[in-house]
Design a protein around this motif. Structure first.
Motif, short mmCIF file in Angstrom:
data_model
loop_
_atom_site.label_atom_id
_atom_site.label_comp_id
_atom_site.label_asym_id
_atom_site.label_seq_id
_atom_site.Cartn_x
_atom_site.Cartn_y
_atom_site.Cartn_z
N ILE A 112 -14.88 43.85 33.59
CA ILE A 112 -16.20 44.32 32.55
C ILE A 112 -15.82 45.50 31.68
O ILE A 112 -16.12 45.68 30.57
N VAL A 113 -15.24 46.62 32.41
CA VAL A 113 -14.96 47.63 31.52
C VAL A 113 -13.93 47.61 30.32
O VAL A 113 -14.12 47.71 29.27
N LEU A 114 -12.88 46.45 30.45
CA LEU A 114 -12.21 46.02 29.21
C LEU A 114 -12.92 45.37 28.48
O LEU A 114 -12.66 45.58 27.05
N ALA A 115 -13.80 44.58 28.82
CA ALA A 115 -14.79 43.59 27.95
C ALA A 115 -15.67 44.65 27.12
O ALA A 115 -15.73 44.40 25.73
N LEU A 116 -16.32 45.65 27.72
CA LEU A 116 -17.12 46.44 27.17
C LEU A 116 -16.21 47.41 26.03
O LEU A 116 -16.77 47.72 24.97
N ALA A 143 -22.69 52.47 29.36
CA ALA A 143 -22.36 51.44 30.18
C ALA A 143 -21.22 51.45 30.97
O ALA A 143 -21.27 51.12 32.21
N ALA A 144 -19.93 51.55 30.10
CA ALA A 144 -18.60 51.51 30.99
C ALA A 144 -18.52 52.53 32.11
O ALA A 144 -18.02 52.28 33.30
N PHE A 184 -15.63 61.76 30.43
CA PHE A 184 -16.90 61.18 29.64
C PHE A 184 -17.22 62.20 28.50
O PHE A 184 -17.61 61.63 27.38
N VAL A 185 -17.16 63.45 28.73
CA VAL A 185 -17.53 64.45 27.73
C VAL A 185 -16.61 64.39 26.74
O VAL A 185 -16.90 64.52 25.46
N LEU A 196 -22.38 54.65 21.70
CA LEU A 196 -22.91 55.28 22.76
C LEU A 196 -23.40 54.51 24.10
O LEU A 196 -22.75 54.61 25.19
N VAL A 197 -24.17 53.62 23.83
CA VAL A 197 -24.65 52.67 24.78
C VAL A 197 -23.44 51.91 25.71
O VAL A 197 -23.51 52.02 26.90
#
Lengths: 101, 208
Positions: free
Chosen positions: A42-46, A24-25, B72-73, A19-20
Motif C-alpha cells: 500500500i505504501v508503494l502504491a500511495l 496516509a502512507a 515525516f517532518v 499532503l493527504v
C-alpha cells in the motif's frame, strides 16, 4: 477563469493531494492494521500515486496537451528504470537465496 | 474551459516580451533530458539499497536507525518547498512585484535549508550509534542514496541563491527566466525522488 487562477489552483490541488497521500502512507505504518507485506504494498502504491500527482500538478506533464516529447521521455526512462531495478533485484535476491539458502 | 497547449515540462510562460515559447521549449527540453538521466542514477541506487537492506552484518538495522517523526517532518518541509517554488514561478510569469517573487523564493530556500539541517541531524545521530557508511553494506547503500539526494538539495539551495543574484543583477530577462524554470524542474524532481526515499527507506524500515 484566468490562467493565473487556474495555475494557482493546479499547484494548490497538487499540494493538497500530496499532503493527504503522505499522511496516509505514514499513518499506515504508524498504526499498522494489515500484515507487513500488505502495508509495504500500500505504501508503494500511495508513493506511485503521489509521484503521478506531482508530475501532473507541479511539472505540468499530461497525456493530452504536451506537444513535445516530455511524456515519451518519462515513459522511456520509467521503462529503463523498471528493467534495471527489477532485473537487479531478481538476480541478486536469487543469488542470495542460492548462496545462503 | 480550454487550456493552452503546453510545450515543455513545468509552468509554461507563454510568449512574454522577453522570451518566446519556442526559445523556452528548446532550452527546457535539454534540461529535462538531464533530469531523466539523474532519475536513472537514483533508481539504480534504490536497486542497490534494495539488495543491501538485509546486509547489516550484525550492526545497525533499518528498524533501529530510522525514526518516523523526523522523516515525516522532512517530507512535509520538502513538499511545502516544492509548492512554494511553484508559487514563485507564477509570481515570475505574471511579473508580480519583485518582493513577492523574492518572498516565495526565500521561503523555498528557508524550507530547503531546514530540511538539510534536519537531515544532517539524523546523520549525526546515526554516526553516534556507530551507523556510519563503512559499517555494513546496508549503511553504505543508505548513505549513497540519501546522501546523494541531500547533496542535490544542497546544490539546489546554492543555485537558488545564485538565481536571486541573477534576478538582482540582470532583471527578469530571457536567460534568467529560463534558468528559474530549470531550477523549478530540478526542485520538483528532487521532491519526487524524496517520495521514493521516504516510502522505500524510512517507511519500509519501520514496518513490522
Amino acid at each position: 477563469m484566468s490562467d493565473r487562477t487556474r495555475e494557482l489552483r493546479t499547484y494548490a490541488i497538487g499540494y493538497g493531494l500530496s499532503l493527504v497521500l503522505t499522511v496516509a502512507a505514514f499513518a499506515m505504518v504508524r498504526w499498522p492494521s494489515f500484515g507487513a507485506r500488505a502495508i509495504f504494498g500500500i505504501v508503494l502504491a500511495l508513493g506511485l500515486i503521489q509521484m503521478a500527482v506531482q508530475f501532473r500538478c507541479f511539472l505540468h506533464i499530461s497525456f493530452k496537451r504536451s506537444s513535445r516529447h516530455d511524456l515519451q521521455l518519462i515513459l522511456f526512462s520509467a521503462l529503463i528504470i523498471a528493467l534495471m531495478v527489477s532485473g537487479t533485484l531478481v538476480i541478486l535476491f536469487n543469488l542470495r537465496g542460492r548462496m545462503m539458502g | 474551459m480550454s487550456e493552452p497547449e503546453l510545450s515543455h515540462a513545468g509552468l509554461n510562460l507563454g510568449d512574454t516580451g522577453e522570451l518566446t515559447q519556442d526559445q523556452a521549449e528548446n532550452a527546457i527540453f535539454g534540461f529535462w533530458i538531464f533530469l531523466m538521466s539523474d532519475a536513472v542514477i537514483f533508481a539504480l541506487l534504490f536497486a542497490t539499497y534494495g539488495t543491501m537492506i538485509a546486509s547489516t552484518v550484525g550492526g545497525p538495522t533499518p528498524a533501529s536507525e530510522f525514526k518516523l517523526l523526523p522523516a515525516f517532518v522532512e517530507t512535509l518541509l520538502l513538499l511545502t518547498s516544492s509548492a512554494t517554488f511553484g508559487r514563485a514561478t507564477i509570481a515570475m510569469k505574471y511579473d508580480e512585484p519583485r518582493r513577492v517573487l523574492f518572498g516565495w523564493l526565500g521561503a523555498t530556500l528557508g524550507l530547503g535549508l531546514v530540511f538539510l539541517a534536519l537531515e544532517a541531524n539524523d546523520f549525526a545521530t546515526m554516526f553516534a550509534h556507530c551507523a556510519y557508511p563503512m559499517r555494513s553494506g546496508f549503511l553504505s547503500s543508505f548513505f549513497a542514496l540519501v546522501g546523494l539526494h541531500g547533496l542535490h538539495v544542497a546544490v539546489a539551495c546554492f543555485w537558488l541563491v545564485v538565481m536571486v543574484g541573477q534576478v538582482c543583477a540582470y532583471g527578469l530577462d530571457a536567460r534568467v527566466r529560463i534558468n528559474l524554470l530549470r531550477l523549478g524542474l530540478f526542485w520538483h524532481l528532487l521532491d519526487i525522488v524524496w517520495i521514493a526515499i521516504f516510502s522505500v527507506v524510512y517507511l519500509q524500515g519501520n514496518i513490522g
